[in-house]
Design a protein around this motif. Structure first.
Motif, PDB file in Angstrom:
ATOM      1  N   ALA A  95      33.324 -45.319  -4.293  1.00  0.00           N
ATOM      2  CA  ALA A  95      32.553 -45.853  -3.163  1.00  0.00           C
ATOM      3  C   ALA A  95      31.870 -47.158  -3.568  1.00  0.00           C
ATOM      4  CB  ALA A  95      31.515 -44.830  -2.703  1.00  0.00           C
ATOM      5  N   GLY A  96      31.280 -47.154  -4.769  1.00  0.00           N
ATOM      6  CA  GLY A  96      30.611 -48.358  -5.276  1.00  0.00           C
ATOM      7  C   GLY A  96      31.585 -49.513  -5.429  1.00  0.00           C
ATOM      8  N   CYS A  97      32.770 -49.222  -5.986  1.00  0.00           N
ATOM      9  CA  CYS A  97      33.775 -50.272  -6.199  1.00  0.00           C
ATOM     10  C   CYS A  97      34.257 -50.863  -4.877  1.00  0.00           C
ATOM     11  CB  CYS A  97      34.967 -49.728  -6.986  1.00  0.00           C
ATOM     12  SG  CYS A  97      34.574 -49.485  -8.728  1.00  0.00           S
ATOM     13  N   CYS A  98      34.499 -49.994  -3.891  1.00  0.00           N
ATOM     14  CA  CYS A  98      34.951 -50.483  -2.582  1.00  0.00           C
ATOM     15  C   CYS A  98      33.873 -51.353  -1.941  1.00  0.00           C
ATOM     16  CB  CYS A  98      35.280 -49.324  -1.648  1.00  0.00           C
ATOM     17  SG  CYS A  98      36.739 -48.426  -2.150  1.00  0.00           S
ATOM     18  N   ALA A  99      32.641 -50.868  -2.004  1.00  0.00           N
ATOM     19  CA  ALA A  99      31.534 -51.610  -1.388  1.00  0.00           C
ATOM     20  C   ALA A  99      31.372 -52.970  -2.048  1.00  0.00           C
ATOM     21  CB  ALA A  99      30.245 -50.808  -1.498  1.00  0.00           C
ATOM     22  N   LYS A 100      31.450 -52.989  -3.388  1.00  0.00           N
ATOM     23  CA  LYS A 100      31.249 -54.240  -4.116  1.00  0.00           C
ATOM     24  C   LYS A 100      32.396 -55.223  -3.870  1.00  0.00           C
ATOM     25  CE  LYS A 100      27.334 -53.738  -6.239  1.00  0.00           C
ATOM     26  NZ  LYS A 100      26.209 -54.586  -5.855  1.00  0.00           N
ATOM     27  N   THR A 101      33.613 -54.692  -3.772  1.00  0.00           N
ATOM     28  CA  THR A 101      34.751 -55.578  -3.541  1.00  0.00           C
ATOM     29  C   THR A 101      34.673 -56.193  -2.145  1.00  0.00           C
ATOM     30  OG1 THR A 101      36.062 -54.248  -5.055  1.00  0.00           O
ATOM     31  CG2 THR A 101      37.275 -55.734  -3.635  1.00  0.00           C
ATOM     32  N   THR A 102      34.219 -55.393  -1.181  1.00  0.00           N
ATOM     33  CA  THR A 102      34.054 -55.906   0.188  1.00  0.00           C
ATOM     34  C   THR A 102      33.118 -57.106   0.206  1.00  0.00           C
ATOM     35  OG1 THR A 102      34.185 -53.612   0.913  1.00  0.00           O
ATOM     36  CG2 THR A 102      33.482 -55.212   2.553  1.00  0.00           C
ATOM     37  N   THR A 103      32.032 -57.006  -0.579  1.00  0.00           N
ATOM     38  CA  THR A 103      31.010 -58.060  -0.513  1.00  0.00           C
ATOM     39  C   THR A 103      31.099 -59.035  -1.691  1.00  0.00           C
ATOM     40  OG1 THR A 103      29.444 -56.611  -1.649  1.00  0.00           O
ATOM     41  CG2 THR A 103      29.409 -56.580   0.751  1.00  0.00           C
ATOM     42  N   ALA A 104      32.174 -58.919  -2.514  1.00  0.00           N
ATOM     43  CA  ALA A 104      32.304 -59.805  -3.689  1.00  0.00           C
ATOM     44  C   ALA A 104      32.212 -61.295  -3.345  1.00  0.00           C
ATOM     45  CB  ALA A 104      33.599 -59.505  -4.431  1.00  0.00           C
ATOM     46  N   PRO A 105      32.870 -61.762  -2.256  1.00  0.00           N
ATOM     47  CA  PRO A 105      32.767 -63.190  -1.933  1.00  0.00           C
ATOM     48  C   PRO A 105      31.321 -63.621  -1.702  1.00  0.00           C
ATOM     49  CG  PRO A 105      34.574 -62.209  -0.714  1.00  0.00           C
ATOM     50  CD  PRO A 105      33.845 -61.080  -1.371  1.00  0.00           C
ATOM     51  N   LEU A 106      30.547 -62.750  -1.028  1.00  0.00           N
ATOM     52  CA  LEU A 106      29.143 -63.082  -0.770  1.00  0.00           C
ATOM     53  C   LEU A 106      28.358 -63.088  -2.074  1.00  0.00           C
ATOM     54  CD1 LEU A 106      28.578 -60.905   2.443  1.00  0.00           C
ATOM     55  CD2 LEU A 106      29.061 -63.334   2.325  1.00  0.00           C
ATOM     56  N   ASP A 107      28.709 -62.159  -2.970  1.00  0.00           N
ATOM     57  CA  ASP A 107      28.048 -62.099  -4.277  1.00  0.00           C
ATOM     58  C   ASP A 107      28.272 -63.372  -5.074  1.00  0.00           C
ATOM     59  OD1 ASP A 107      26.560 -59.841  -4.624  1.00  0.00           O
ATOM     60  OD2 ASP A 107      28.268 -58.558  -5.034  1.00  0.00           O
ATOM     61  N   ARG A 108      29.529 -63.827  -5.078  1.00  0.00           N
ATOM     62  CA  ARG A 108      29.842 -65.024  -5.862  1.00  0.00           C
ATOM     63  C   ARG A 108      29.089 -66.229  -5.300  1.00  0.00           C
ATOM     64  NH1 ARG A 108      34.265 -69.149  -7.227  1.00  0.00           N
ATOM     65  NH2 ARG A 108      33.074 -70.063  -8.927  1.00  0.00           N
ATOM     66  N   VAL A 109      29.096 -66.374  -3.968  1.00  0.00           N
ATOM     67  CA  VAL A 109      28.411 -67.505  -3.340  1.00  0.00           C
ATOM     68  C   VAL A 109      26.918 -67.447  -3.648  1.00  0.00           C
ATOM     69  CG1 VAL A 109      27.765 -68.506  -1.101  1.00  0.00           C
ATOM     70  CG2 VAL A 109      30.131 -67.861  -1.548  1.00  0.00           C
ATOM     71  N   LYS A 110      26.374 -66.234  -3.642  1.00  0.00           N
ATOM     72  CA  LYS A 110      24.949 -66.075  -3.936  1.00  0.00           C
ATOM     73  C   LYS A 110      24.627 -66.589  -5.342  1.00  0.00           C
ATOM     74  CE  LYS A 110      22.179 -62.376  -4.927  1.00  0.00           C
ATOM     75  NZ  LYS A 110      21.835 -60.983  -4.912  1.00  0.00           N
TER      76      LYS A 110
END
Length: 304
Positions: free
Chosen positions: A18-33
């Motif tokens: 669940a954590g991996c799916c959630a993080k992958t979904t928002t990875a682009p936003l994480d990188r931009v942040k």
């Protein structure tokens, strides 16, 4: 007993996936942040949405997922350690200190969070370094190379723990305020509009609990408030983790120095709170995907 042991393993796998799916979904936003928080010179004149559009143009669509591999490796043990530590701390606090109720959950939650962070911190460090790189200027070739470079060039193991202080300091108010806000919203909601927001608890019909979507909403608001309070410490952590990569690293050696420097150079909105709007946007899909995946995994692994 064997079934119970496997239950742990299965719930750990469910939580991890669940954590991996959630993080992958928002990875682009994480990188931009990360690019925005530390003012990467390629993107520093851009805002949130223009950076989201600029990264694929400059580095291809996979550029949005830089550092996600290290993130995946980190999220699994992070979840497991937090999960197990929480239960252990809860027992200890109840036994040794005789504290129970909300306070002991809050204390155990904070301590479990801090334990998980300390154990998986080097991976977070590597992930941030990888995510901050821009195509054409790669200093690290991958996860293992980054580990080797940081270890040899930045003083061995202590090099992996730069920025741990603001992380730990930010953790306590974050956990504290989210519990506090959630509890407050829940009690106000149930007192003001019991029929609209509440339903009788399944195991005790005399007790009112929040309906699921209200629960999610309250959780979201609580998370947003807690994040807003501890966000400057998140910016501080990223700056300190990037240390050697940033041109102004000698001015950002300690937590207080870094906070001061960011405030003096960039002010509150463009410095201490840069990228905050992204954080809000990121949280909603992340929570939704995590909950949904966890529910699906629970059915798939027969956890119910």
């Amino acid at each position: 007993a064997a079934r119970r042991d496997f239950y742990w393993l299965r719930s750990f796998i469910a939580g991890g996936i669940a954590g991996c799916c959630a993080k992958t979904t928002t990875a682009p936003l994480d990188r931009v942040k990360i690019l925005l928080q530390a003012h990467n010179h390629h993107y520093k004149h851009l805002g949130v949405f223009s950076t989201l559009c600029a990264v694929p143009k400059k580095e291809g669509y996979l550029g949005l997922y830089k550092g996600n591999g290290a993130m995946m490796i980190r999220i699994f043990p992070y979840g497991a350690i937090q999960f197990m530590a929480f239960d252990q701390y809860k027992k200890v606090i109840k036994k040794q200190l005789g504290i129970s109720g909300h306070v002991h959950r809050l204390m155990a939650g904070s301590m479990a969070g801090i334990t998980a962070v300390i154990c998986t911190y080097p991976l977070d460090m590597v992930r941030v370094r990888l995510a901050f790189q821009v195509k054409g200027e790669h200093k690290y070739m991958g996860i293992i190379h980054a580990f080797k470079m940081i270890y040899t060039k930045e003083g061995g193991f202590s090099g992996f723990y730069r920025g741990l202080m603001p992380t730990v300091v930010g953790m306590a108010p974050y956990a504290g305020f989210s519990f506090f806000t959630f509890g407050t919203l829940k009690s106000i909601g149930l007192a003001q509009a019991p029929n609209l927001l509440g339903r009788p608890s399944l195991d005790n019909p005399d007790v009112l609990v929040l309906k699921t979507h209200v629960n999610l909403l309250c959780g979201g608001i609580a998370g947003a408030i807690a994040q807003t309070i501890s966000y400057p410490l998140d910016v501080t952590r990223r700056r300190m983790q990037l240390g050697a990569v940033l041109p102004d690293s000698e001015k950002c050696l300690t937590m207080v120095q870094t906070l001061k420097y960011v405030y003096q150079q960039h002010g509150v909105r463009r410095g201490l709170y840069r990228g905050l709007s992204l954080n809000y946007i990121r949280c909603i899909p992340s929570q939704a995907v995590a909950f949904t995946t966890y529910e699906l995994m629970k059915q798939f692994l027969h956890l119910n």
